[in-house]
Design a protein around this motif. Structure first.
Motif, PDB file in Angstrom:
ATOM      1  N   UNK A  59      -7.294  10.558   9.700  1.00  9.16           N
ATOM      2  CA  UNK A  59      -6.060  10.156  10.392  1.00  9.16           C
ATOM      3  C   UNK A  59      -6.251  10.277  11.907  1.00  9.16           C
ATOM      4  N   UNK A  60      -6.831  11.401  12.325  1.00  7.44           N
ATOM      5  CA  UNK A  60      -7.090  11.602  13.754  1.00  7.44           C
ATOM      6  C   UNK A  60      -7.984  10.497  14.294  1.00  7.44           C
ATOM      7  N   UNK A  97      -4.032   2.414   2.948  1.00  5.80           N
ATOM      8  CA  UNK A  97      -5.412   2.140   2.522  1.00  5.80           C
ATOM      9  C   UNK A  97      -5.766   2.935   1.267  1.00  5.80           C
ATOM     10  N   UNK A  98      -5.130   4.099   1.120  1.00  8.30           N
ATOM     11  CA  UNK A  98      -5.423   4.915  -0.068  1.00  8.30           C
ATOM     12  C   UNK A  98      -4.837   4.316  -1.327  1.00  8.30           C
ATOM     13  N   UNK A 106      -8.203  16.840   1.373  1.00  8.50           N
ATOM     14  CA  UNK A 106      -7.122  16.989   2.359  1.00  8.50           C
ATOM     15  C   UNK A 106      -7.709  17.029   3.765  1.00  8.50           C
ATOM     16  N   UNK A 108      -8.984  13.542   4.816  1.00 10.58           N
ATOM     17  CA  UNK A 108      -7.967  12.577   5.238  1.00 10.58           C
ATOM     18  C   UNK A 108      -7.299  12.995   6.537  1.00 10.58           C
ATOM     19  N   UNK A 109      -7.194  14.310   6.745  1.00  9.11           N
ATOM     20  CA  UNK A 109      -6.609  14.770   8.005  1.00  9.11           C
ATOM     21  C   UNK A 109      -7.472  14.322   9.174  1.00  9.11           C
ATOM     22  N   UNK A 145      -0.674   3.267   8.009  1.00 10.18           N
ATOM     23  CA  UNK A 145      -1.829   2.449   7.647  1.00 10.18           C
ATOM     24  C   UNK A 145      -2.840   3.209   6.795  1.00 10.18           C
ATOM     25  N   UNK A 146      -3.194   4.428   7.256  1.00  9.93           N
ATOM     26  CA  UNK A 146      -4.209   5.177   6.501  1.00  9.93           C
ATOM     27  C   UNK A 146      -3.707   5.517   5.102  1.00  9.93           C
ATOM     28  N   UNK A 175     -14.331   2.944 -14.110  1.00  7.80           N
ATOM     29  CA  UNK A 175     -12.930   3.047 -13.691  1.00  7.80           C
ATOM     30  C   UNK A 175     -12.022   3.259 -14.893  1.00  7.80           C
ATOM     31  N   UNK A 194      -8.492   7.523  13.088  1.00  7.56           N
ATOM     32  CA  UNK A 194      -7.818   6.222  13.035  1.00  7.56           C
ATOM     33  C   UNK A 194      -6.916   6.057  14.257  1.00  7.56           C
ATOM     34  N   UNK A 195      -6.179   7.122  14.573  1.00  7.08           N
ATOM     35  CA  UNK A 195      -5.269   7.053  15.724  1.00  7.08           C
ATOM     36  C   UNK A 195      -6.069   6.872  17.004  1.00  7.08           C
ATOM     37  N   UNK A 206     -11.501   5.754  -6.808  1.00 10.24           N
ATOM     38  CA  UNK A 206     -11.126   4.761  -7.818  1.00 10.24           C
ATOM     39  C   UNK A 206     -12.028   4.851  -9.037  1.00 10.24           C
ATOM     40  N   UNK A 207     -13.142   5.568  -8.910  1.00 17.77           N
ATOM     41  CA  UNK A 207     -13.970   5.809 -10.084  1.00 17.77           C
ATOM     42  C   UNK A 207     -15.115   4.841 -10.264  1.00 17.77           C
ATOM     43  N   UNK A 208     -15.427   4.031  -9.267  1.00 18.81           N
ATOM     44  CA  UNK A 208     -16.604   3.157  -9.439  1.00 18.81           C
ATOM     45  C   UNK A 208     -17.846   3.935  -9.023  1.00 18.81           C
ATOM     46  N   UNK A 238      -5.452  -0.632  -8.671  1.00 15.07           N
ATOM     47  CA  UNK A 238      -6.377  -0.836  -9.789  1.00 15.07           C
ATOM     48  C   UNK A 238      -5.831  -0.166 -11.047  1.00 15.07           C
ATOM     49  N   UNK A 265      -5.331   1.539  -2.714  1.00 16.63           N
ATOM     50  CA  UNK A 265      -6.218   0.652  -3.455  1.00 16.63           C
ATOM     51  C   UNK A 265      -6.431   1.133  -4.897  1.00 16.63           C
ATOM     52  N   UNK A 266      -6.737   2.405  -5.052  1.00 15.24           N
ATOM     53  CA  UNK A 266      -6.983   2.918  -6.410  1.00 15.24           C
ATOM     54  C   UNK A 266      -5.733   2.832  -7.272  1.00 15.24           C
ATOM     55  N   UNK A 285       2.471   4.074  11.542  1.00 19.51           N
ATOM     56  CA  UNK A 285       1.701   5.267  11.187  1.00 19.51           C
ATOM     57  C   UNK A 285       1.517   5.435   9.696  1.00 19.51           C
ATOM     58  N   UNK A 327      -0.375  13.243   4.494  1.00 21.52           N
ATOM     59  CA  UNK A 327      -1.734  13.096   5.007  1.00 21.52           C
ATOM     60  C   UNK A 327      -2.674  14.037   4.264  1.00 21.52           C
ATOM     61  N   UNK A 328      -2.154  15.203   3.880  1.00 17.24           N
ATOM     62  CA  UNK A 328      -2.993  16.175   3.172  1.00 17.24           C
ATOM     63  C   UNK A 328      -3.061  15.940   1.670  1.00 17.24           C
ATOM     64  N   UNK A 329      -2.545  14.811   1.222  1.00 13.74           N
ATOM     65  CA  UNK A 329      -2.582  14.403  -0.180  1.00 13.74           C
ATOM     66  C   UNK A 329      -1.683  15.216  -1.104  1.00 13.74           C
ATOM     67  N   UNK A 380       5.414  14.073   6.403  1.00 13.36           N
ATOM     68  CA  UNK A 380       4.298  13.329   6.960  1.00 13.36           C
ATOM     69  C   UNK A 380       3.006  14.132   6.861  1.00 13.36           C
ATOM     70  N   UNK A 415       0.084  -0.013  11.196  1.00  8.57           N
ATOM     71  CA  UNK A 415      -0.511   0.915  12.157  1.00  8.57           C
ATOM     72  C   UNK A 415       0.551   1.464  13.104  1.00  8.57           C
ATOM     73  N   UNK A 434      -2.032  13.202  16.673  1.00  5.47           N
ATOM     74  CA  UNK A 434      -2.769  13.286  15.405  1.00  5.47           C
ATOM     75  C   UNK A 434      -3.463  14.631  15.214  1.00  5.47           C
TER      76      UNK A 434
END
Lengths: 504, 353
Positions: free
Chosen positions: B206-207, A361-362, B199, B202-203, A357-358, A402, B209-210, B238-240, A368, A364-365, A355, A262-264, A258, A352, A226
């Motif tokens: 990720x670390x 989780x993003x 960015x 989240x990077x 999972x994270x 929202x 989380x692992x 999400x904007x809340x 919605x 969710x938005x 790889x 991760x960096x969006x 990958x 998980x 990671x």
């Protein structure tokens, strides 16, 4: 009865003997390929020898390897000693093998010359494969370290494709050592220096095979613990060779996808992952890679707000592995927040392990937003309270913010009446009156043209073929000239040639 | 002269290291006493070599008056001295942090770091003893927290980076207990968030989380310090924004240091809400805008509206009307684009056929 049993055993022994002999012959047959590769300086022969490893793999035993070594080297050769030691065979067994091939060794003695380094490395790779299949990771790691050191000293271009394979196993062995990654004490971290040094030498020597494979190995190494930032820096500082083998390109693109996910940077990630899945081999050997890259691709597509095709999930080699992802896509597609959270909870261990999972989780938005979009499409006017209930949000205030954000980000075309507390959808205009269809069309045409270009570039031509063609052309021209001369001289009458035609 | 000095020094190096090896394992007993008399808390500790050269090296000591600090094996006496000094400084640091005298802490921190350098413990190595690692971690963590208090993100980032090698040490070398790793990491996540560096956020996540998945039992879900920035990020994405607002209130913040970011975060969400409102509402009463933007008075709403360029009339805010987007997307406006594309296709086709 007992007799027949004995017979069976004997037959079995003979059978294994035959398989052994054949394997030894096959391996030694590959040496000629390697020699030809060196003589003609053509890597294709080396590749052919390497390709046969997958078929040899199941038949490899320590005895086979030992026989090959005994037959190839002079008894006093130091390389042979190291190689035999690595097979882990004890003294008695070695003696037995030597005795078995006594005659051949004797006959070889006269015309023996030192084998090429390519042959050394090829045998070493076979030993690596053998040790790996027998789960002797400690020995394998040690042997591989010695091997890659030796390869670096040799510096021969005909070794390149062999070297990349050796590095591959070198890294694989270290991954299997305890503690396994992602632990920060994993031995994979200690081999980074060696891999980076190998990368540097490969670049300096213009050894593109090793360069490509070591780059992907390093990326895999960083991602396994990671260390995304380091992986990103590596990508930024190095250039991936354009002529790398297809498999390496696919791996590289997968890791790149990958990192970007991760960096969006989803758009970039999507691009890389699509290419990776397309470039992945279609046969069953690489199913794991295909599945892994498709899983990631699906998640990235969802994050971009797209819904993957239904057909993607019904491919026979994906169907079972993709089930959790299929359920996920369904939840996102209908904007069902509760269902989404439930699926994430149920399949958390799977995600998980993959790889993803994270990344999930993003989502969710996105769920919605899809929900809001669905509501805005179905209702021309809806109260914020209803939105809140439908989407399972915490409060009406949240819902208002929202929705406002969705409007700003261009997810929906609507406005909010704050005092009366409702969302009013604007009348959607005609999309075909805009330039949007044209843009999409342009995009697709460009993709087709790029595909064509890539196909042309990927075509391979045999070496020096153009000279042959030139020669042919010259011959044809000469023939023509002769023909013209003959006609001129009147040997062949033009009327003659066309005469029959008239007669008909 | 320099050459001679060098030669002499080379000659005495083995003599220097030989007693060191022994002293590393068995520290002399009188050393603490020496340290107690030498350690003057207000001044920096003197360079250790000159004063405390062991007797065995005295033959070459006068000939080599160079302030050479051996980096691999510091002599035991100064190391003990530095250690005691360090303990002392850390104690003072705790006190200054407690009484909120942060400016004073910086000078203490630089002293502590010099002491760490004498111990050769600023970066953990395999030979660094456990107690030094513990001290180093504590110092750097205090430094990180002080930088947050002083609102110095650059220095905080530096401390965070310096702490990384300590956090990646295995449990048996440096136990997680007693450290503030999750607090410092949580603060760093929050810093990335307030900078808008998603960015990076989240990077790092990720670390974490692992690492958490690997550690097994106690996941990230139970870590309040890490969960706080994660919750904030989710709400922001999400904007809340009302949830962000709720989280920044002092009673919801997991520790005081996290509150330092509240102001920045509120500024961020206010800007976000403003840009959303422009698009979402045609107009809105000032009183509603007050609650919407989390402002305390109508006067500040009017000020904010002026800053953003909104028109205030009859107790309502009117947002500037956006022009219809269809106009900009009209096909006629882009005819040159279409022509260019078509010509491009023609050219490509020519090369193919």
């Amino acid at each position: 009865m007992a007799d027949s049993m004995e017979g069976v055993v004997k037959e079995g022994e003979e059978h294994t003997e035959n398989v052994e002999q054949k394997t030894v012959a096959d391996i030694r047959g590959n040496f000629t390929l390697l020699e030809r590769a060196v003589a003609q300086f053509d890597a294709r022969f080396t590749l052919r020898a390497l390709r046969s490893i997958s078929s040899l793999r199941k038949r490899l035993t320590d005895r086979v390897l030992c026989s090959v070594i005994v037959l190839t080297y002079a008894p006093t050769n130091p390389t042979a000693r190291v190689l035999i030691e690595a097979t882990g065979l004890d003294g008695g067994a070695i003696q037995a093998v030597v005795a078995q091939y006594k005659d051949e060794i004797q006959s070889n003695k006269g015309n023996q010359k030192d084998p090429l380094p390519e042959v050394d490395v090829y045998i070493a790779i076979l030993i690596q494969v053998f040790l790996f299949d027998n789960k002797e990771y400690e020995e394998g790691a040690e042997f591989s370290s010695q091997l890659v050191d030796k390869i670096r000293e040799l510096n021969r271009r005909t070794l390149d494709s062999l070297a990349s394979k050796a590095y591959f196993y070198f890294s694989l062995f270290h991954e299997e050592l305890d503690p396994k990654p992602p632990s920060k004490q994993s031995p994979v971290i200690t081999i980074r220096g060696k891999l980076l040094a190998a990368l540097r030498s490969a670049v300096l020597r213009k050894d593109e095979d090793t360069q490509a494979s070591v780059t992907t190995l390093l990326l895999r190494n960083y991602i396994s613990t990671a260390d995304i930032t380091q992986a990103d820096l590596l990508v930024a500082q190095t250039q991936f060779p354009a002529t790398a083998p297809n498999n390496q390109v696919a791996r590289y693109l997968y890791y790149l996808g990958r990192i970007r996910a991760i960096q969006l940077s989803y758009t970039e990630a999507h691009e890389h992952l699509t290419s990776a899945t397309r470039k992945s081999p279609t046969n069953s050997i690489a199913t794991g890679f295909y599945q892994a890259s498709t899983k990631l691709l699906i998640v990235v597509e969802l994050l971009m707000g797209d819904i993957p095709d239904r057909a993607l999930f019904s491919q026979p080699r994906l169907e079972r592995a993709m089930e959790p992802y299929f359920r996920l896509v369904q939840a996102v597609r209908v904007g069902d927040l509760q269902g989404f959270l439930k699926i994430v909870q149920i399949f958390a261990p799977t995600f998980q392990r993959d790889g993803t999972y994270t990344l999930i989780l993003r989502l969710r938005q996105n769920v919605i937003r899809t929900g809001i979009r669905m509501l805005s499409l179905s209702y021309s006017r809806i109260s914020l309270r209803d939105i809140c209930i439908r989407l399972g949000l915490e409060s009406e205030e949240s819902a208002e913010y929202i929705v406002a954000k969705a409007i700003r980000d261009g997810v929906i075309e609507a406005s909010i009446d704050h005092e009366k507390g409702f969302m009013q959808t604007k009348q959607a205009g005609d999309v075909y009156a805009t330039r949007e269809p044209g843009e999409v069309f342009h995009e697709r045409i460009r993709a087709c043209l790029a595909l064509h270009d890539e196909c042309v570039k990927a075509m391979r031509y045999p070496m020096n073929q153009h000279r042959l063609e030139l020669k042919n052309a010259q011959e044809a021209r000469e023939r023509e000239r002769e023909l013209a001369k003959e006609i001129q001289e009147g040997d062949i009458d033009e009327d003659d040639a066309a005469g029959d035609f008239d007669g008909l | 002269m320099a050459y001679i000095r060098h030669r002499i020094f080379e000659g005495c190096r083995p003599v220097l290291t030989a007693p060191l090896r022994i002293s590393m394992t068995k520290p002399p007993e009188q050393a603490p006493k020496v340290a107690a008399t030498c350690a003057i808390p207000t001044t920096l500790p003197p360079p250790p070599v000159k004063k405390t050269t062991p007797t065995s090296t005295s033959t070459c000591a006068p000939a080599a008056p160079i302030s050479f600090i051996p980096t691999t094996h510091p002599p035991s006496a100064p190391s003990n001295m530095a250690e005691n000094d360090l303990r002392d400084v850390i104690k003072q640091l705790h006190q200054t942090l407690h009484s909120r005298k942060y400016q004073q802490a910086t000078s203490l921190l630089s002293r502590a770091k010099i002491a760490l350098l004498h111990l050769n413990a600023l970066i953990p190595s395999e030979t660094t003893p456990k107690k030094h690692n513990l001290l180093a971690r504590e110092t750097l963590e205090l430094g990180a927290l002080t930088s947050i208090r002083l609102k110095d993100p650059v220095s905080f980032t530096r401390y965070f980076q310096q702490l990384q090698p300590f956090y990646s040490l295995p449990e048996n070398v440096l136990p997680k207990e007693g450290g503030n790793s999750s607090k410092v990491t949580g603060l760093y996540l929050l810093l990335l968030l307030s900078d808008g560096d998603y960015a990076g956020f989240h990077t790092l996540l990720e670390t974490l989380e692992v690492a958490a998945a690997q550690a097994g039992s106690k996941g990230l879900e139970e870590d309040v310090f890490i969960q706080y920035p994660i919750r904030l990020e989710q709400a922001l994405m999400e904007g809340s924004y009302d949830r962000v607002w709720g989280e920044t209130k002092s009673e919801r913040v997991p520790s005081d240091e996290f509150g330092m970011f509240s102001e920045v975060l509120i500024g961020t969400i206010r800007k976000e809400i403003a840009s959303c409102s422009e698009k979402a509402y045609p107009s809105i009463p000032i009183s509603d805008a007050k609650s919407l933007l989390f402002l305390d008075s109508e006067g500040s709403v009017v000020n904010f509206a002026k800053e953003s360029g909104w028109a205030v009339k009859d107790g309502r805010i009117y947002f500037p009307q956006q022009e219809d987007e269809f106009d900009t997307k009209d096909i006629l406006v882009t005819s040159d684009q279409v022509i260019e594309n078509t010509l491009g296709y023609a050219r490509e086709l020519e090369t193919i056929v």
